[in-house]
Design a protein around this motif. Structure first.
Motif, PDB file in Angstrom:
ATOM      1  N   LEU A  51       0.745  -1.226  -0.036  1.00 15.93           N
ATOM      2  CA  LEU A  51      -0.011   0.166   0.152  1.00 15.93           C
ATOM      3  C   LEU A  51       0.781   1.382  -0.035  1.00 15.93           C
ATOM      4  N   VAL A  52       1.906   1.498   0.876  1.00 17.92           N
ATOM      5  CA  VAL A  52       2.461   2.698   1.051  1.00 17.92           C
ATOM      6  C   VAL A  52       3.717   2.975  -0.099  1.00 17.92           C
ATOM      7  N   ARG A  53       4.192   1.850  -0.208  1.00 19.76           N
ATOM      8  CA  ARG A  53       5.403   1.687  -1.289  1.00 19.76           C
ATOM      9  C   ARG A  53       4.791   1.883  -2.702  1.00 19.76           C
ATOM     10  N   GLY A  54       3.422   0.906  -3.007  1.00 17.60           N
ATOM     11  CA  GLY A  54       3.074   1.018  -4.262  1.00 17.60           C
ATOM     12  C   GLY A  54       1.964   2.163  -4.548  1.00 17.60           C
ATOM     13  N   ALA A  55       0.583   1.883  -3.965  1.00 16.56           N
ATOM     14  CA  ALA A  55      -0.315   2.468  -4.213  1.00 16.56           C
ATOM     15  C   ALA A  55      -0.296   4.004  -3.934  1.00 16.56           C
ATOM     16  N   LEU A  56      -0.037   4.375  -2.665  1.00 13.56           N
ATOM     17  CA  LEU A  56      -0.012   5.621  -2.165  1.00 13.56           C
ATOM     18  C   LEU A  56       1.246   6.398  -2.853  1.00 13.56           C
ATOM     19  N   LEU A  57       2.063   5.875  -3.099  1.00 10.70           N
ATOM     20  CA  LEU A  57       3.133   6.582  -3.708  1.00 10.70           C
ATOM     21  C   LEU A  57       2.779   6.773  -5.243  1.00 10.70           C
ATOM     22  N   GLU A  58       2.144   6.002  -5.777  1.00 10.50           N
ATOM     23  CA  GLU A  58       1.547   5.954  -7.235  1.00 10.50           C
ATOM     24  C   GLU A  58       0.413   7.151  -7.296  1.00 10.50           C
ATOM     25  N   TYR A  59      -0.203   7.183  -6.194  1.00 12.51           N
ATOM     26  CA  TYR A  59      -1.269   8.147  -6.226  1.00 12.51           C
ATOM     27  C   TYR A  59      -0.773   9.604  -6.086  1.00 12.51           C
ATOM     28  N   PHE A  60       0.471   9.747  -5.543  1.00 10.43           N
ATOM     29  CA  PHE A  60       1.223  11.121  -5.457  1.00 10.43           C
ATOM     30  C   PHE A  60       2.121  11.183  -6.586  1.00 10.43           C
ATOM     31  N   LYS A  61       1.868  10.388  -7.542  1.00  8.01           N
ATOM     32  CA  LYS A  61       2.692  10.369  -9.018  1.00  8.01           C
ATOM     33  C   LYS A  61       4.333  10.377  -8.739  1.00  8.01           C
ATOM     34  N   LEU A  62       4.769   9.746  -7.906  1.00  5.06           N
ATOM     35  CA  LEU A  62       6.143   9.452  -7.912  1.00  5.06           C
ATOM     36  C   LEU A  62       6.605   8.469  -8.817  1.00  5.06           C
ATOM     37  N   ASN A  63       7.756   8.598  -9.036  1.00  7.66           N
ATOM     38  CA  ASN A  63       8.741   7.640  -9.990  1.00  7.66           C
ATOM     39  C   ASN A  63       9.374   6.687  -8.868  1.00  7.66           C
ATOM     40  N   GLU A  64       9.375   5.428  -9.198  1.00  9.15           N
ATOM     41  CA  GLU A  64      10.283   4.595  -8.501  1.00  9.15           C
ATOM     42  C   GLU A  64      11.444   4.346  -9.264  1.00  9.15           C
ATOM     43  N   TYR A  65      12.551   4.379  -8.671  1.00  9.41           N
ATOM     44  CA  TYR A  65      13.844   3.980  -9.316  1.00  9.41           C
ATOM     45  C   TYR A  65      14.108   2.251  -9.364  1.00  9.41           C
ATOM     46  N   VAL A  79      32.691   6.160  -1.036  1.00 15.56           N
ATOM     47  CA  VAL A  79      33.082   5.410   0.213  1.00 15.56           C
ATOM     48  C   VAL A  79      31.940   4.423   0.737  1.00 15.56           C
ATOM     49  N   ALA A  80      30.919   4.529   0.200  1.00 18.93           N
ATOM     50  CA  ALA A  80      30.022   3.597   0.635  1.00 18.93           C
ATOM     51  C   ALA A  80      28.781   3.561  -0.321  1.00 18.93           C
ATOM     52  N   SER A  81      28.111   2.511  -0.187  1.00 17.78           N
ATOM     53  CA  SER A  81      27.052   2.222  -1.054  1.00 17.78           C
ATOM     54  C   SER A  81      25.906   1.836   0.129  1.00 17.78           C
ATOM     55  N   LEU A  82      24.874   2.817   0.241  1.00 18.50           N
ATOM     56  CA  LEU A  82      23.827   2.827   1.394  1.00 18.50           C
ATOM     57  C   LEU A  82      22.684   1.891   0.824  1.00 18.50           C
ATOM     58  N   ALA A  83      22.213   0.708   1.462  1.00 15.90           N
ATOM     59  CA  ALA A  83      21.146  -0.013   0.667  1.00 15.90           C
ATOM     60  C   ALA A  83      19.927   0.738   1.502  1.00 15.90           C
ATOM     61  N   THR A  84      19.025   0.932   0.665  1.00 16.96           N
ATOM     62  CA  THR A  84      17.589   1.416   1.098  1.00 16.96           C
ATOM     63  C   THR A  84      16.649   0.137   0.438  1.00 16.96           C
ATOM     64  N   ASP A  85      15.247   0.581   0.997  1.00 20.38           N
ATOM     65  CA  ASP A  85      14.276  -0.477   0.245  1.00 20.38           C
ATOM     66  C   ASP A  85      13.679  -0.125  -0.988  1.00 20.38           C
ATOM     67  N   ALA A  86      13.608   1.372  -1.255  1.00 21.83           N
ATOM     68  CA  ALA A  86      13.073   1.703  -2.465  1.00 21.83           C
ATOM     69  C   ALA A  86      13.504   3.279  -2.611  1.00 21.83           C
ATOM     70  N   LEU A  87      13.388   3.714  -3.881  1.00 22.32           N
ATOM     71  CA  LEU A  87      13.909   5.331  -4.125  1.00 22.32           C
ATOM     72  C   LEU A  87      12.749   5.890  -4.945  1.00 22.32           C
ATOM     73  N   PHE A  88      12.436   7.101  -4.622  1.00 19.05           N
ATOM     74  CA  PHE A  88      11.439   7.761  -5.250  1.00 19.05           C
ATOM     75  C   PHE A  88      11.794   9.122  -5.646  1.00 19.05           C
ATOM     76  N   SER A  89      10.948   9.680  -6.707  1.00 18.72           N
ATOM     77  CA  SER A  89      11.133  11.122  -7.240  1.00 18.72           C
ATOM     78  C   SER A  89       9.973  11.470  -7.699  1.00 18.72           C
ATOM     79  N   PRO A  90       9.484  12.755  -7.444  1.00 17.01           N
ATOM     80  CA  PRO A  90       8.224  13.213  -8.014  1.00 17.01           C
ATOM     81  C   PRO A  90       8.443  13.652  -9.326  1.00 17.01           C
ATOM     82  N   VAL A  91       9.668  13.805  -9.917  1.00 21.21           N
ATOM     83  CA  VAL A  91      10.090  14.225 -11.172  1.00 21.21           C
ATOM     84  C   VAL A  91      11.146  13.256 -11.818  1.00 21.21           C
ATOM     85  N   PRO A  92      11.348  13.223 -13.036  1.00 15.53           N
ATOM     86  CA  PRO A  92      12.463  12.286 -13.644  1.00 15.53           C
ATOM     87  C   PRO A  92      13.798  13.107 -13.292  1.00 15.53           C
TER      88      PRO A  92
END
Length: 243
Positions: A51-65, A79-92
């Motif tokens: 819900l949060v990662r998918g539908a809600l963020l899609e509802y707010f027109k975010l792009n997932e990387y 110096v480090a690669s930081l792991a996240t569980d998802a990345l988003f942006s409202p514009v490309p």
């Protein structure tokens, strides 16, 4: 020493400030009925992912990387690669919002100090390794220095790709822990990022960077939707204004 150990020093450059969302509004969150139904039916274990990662963020027109890693740079090298569980942006553009499962982040941190494995019992070594793991855990998991590092890395993504070099970069992070969400916002000044880009130069002393965050309970579902609409509407506004 591992980067996870050194990263604790970043908390000296930033500080966390919790914000309290105002009184309840009478109107209901304006989400499609399908989302409201999903929020009522989904178990907590998949509520965030579905819900949060998918539908809600899609509802707010975010792009997932496609990727989920953030490069943390120092002296113009990664110096480090930081792991996240998802990345988003409202514009490309480079990502402006990261999603982080705090329990998964803790497991990754523990794995950075592998435990001694042998058929022969070696209690002192095992105890020392467990102690090392515990020493890397933050006093408050919702104010984890790893969150600060992720926000700085988000700002660096824009810093190295934006030729205009604005005065500040606004970045955000959504974190999940048990039955709660936490929404973090930081306004990272360009001169702050200059320190990481050119660390050998002398810089004037500046105050720490505030990282503000709000608490969003996942239950009841009506409160989740209302608060998600309230905090994510800032992202919607940012998309219109290319913030």
């Amino acid at each position: 020493m591992t980067f996870c150990a050194n990263i604790v020093a970043i908390v000296c450059l930033c500080y966390f400030a919790r914000e309290v969302i105002g009184p309840h509004r009478d109107e209901q969150a304006r989400f499609p009925e399908g989302l409201r139904h999903a929020a009522r039916q989904l178990p907590r274990s998949i509520l965030v992912k579905t819900l949060v990662r998918g539908a809600l963020l899609e509802y707010f027109k975010l792009n997932e990387y496609d990727g989920t890693k953030l490069n943390f740079q120092f002296g113009r090298r990664v110096v480090a690669s930081l792991a996240t569980d998802a990345l988003f942006s409202p514009v490309p553009t480079p990502p402006r919002l990261a999603y982080l499962d705090l329990e998964a982040a803790q497991r990754r941190r523990d794995k950075s100090i592998p435990l001694f494995r042998s058929r022969r019992l070696n209690s002192p070594v095992a105890w020392a390794q467990h102690k090392r793991q515990r020493s890397l855990r933050p006093a408050k998991d919702i104010e984890d220095p790893y969150i600060a590092a992720g926000l700085i890395a988000l700002a660096q993504e824009q810093y190295y790709q934006d030729q205009s070099r604005p005065d500040h970069y606004k970045v955000r992070l959504l974190a999940a822990k048990d039955d709660n969400l936490y929404f973090y916002t930081a306004l990272i000044p360009s001169h702050f990022l200059d320190r990481f880009d050119r660390p050998s130069q002398r810089y004037p002393t500046n105050p720490p960077i505030p990282i503000t965050y709000v608490h969003i309970p996942m239950r009841p579902e009506g409160e989740l939707l209302r608060l998600m609409e309230l905090v994510l509407s800032k992202l919607n506004f940012a998309a219109k204004n290319h913030e």
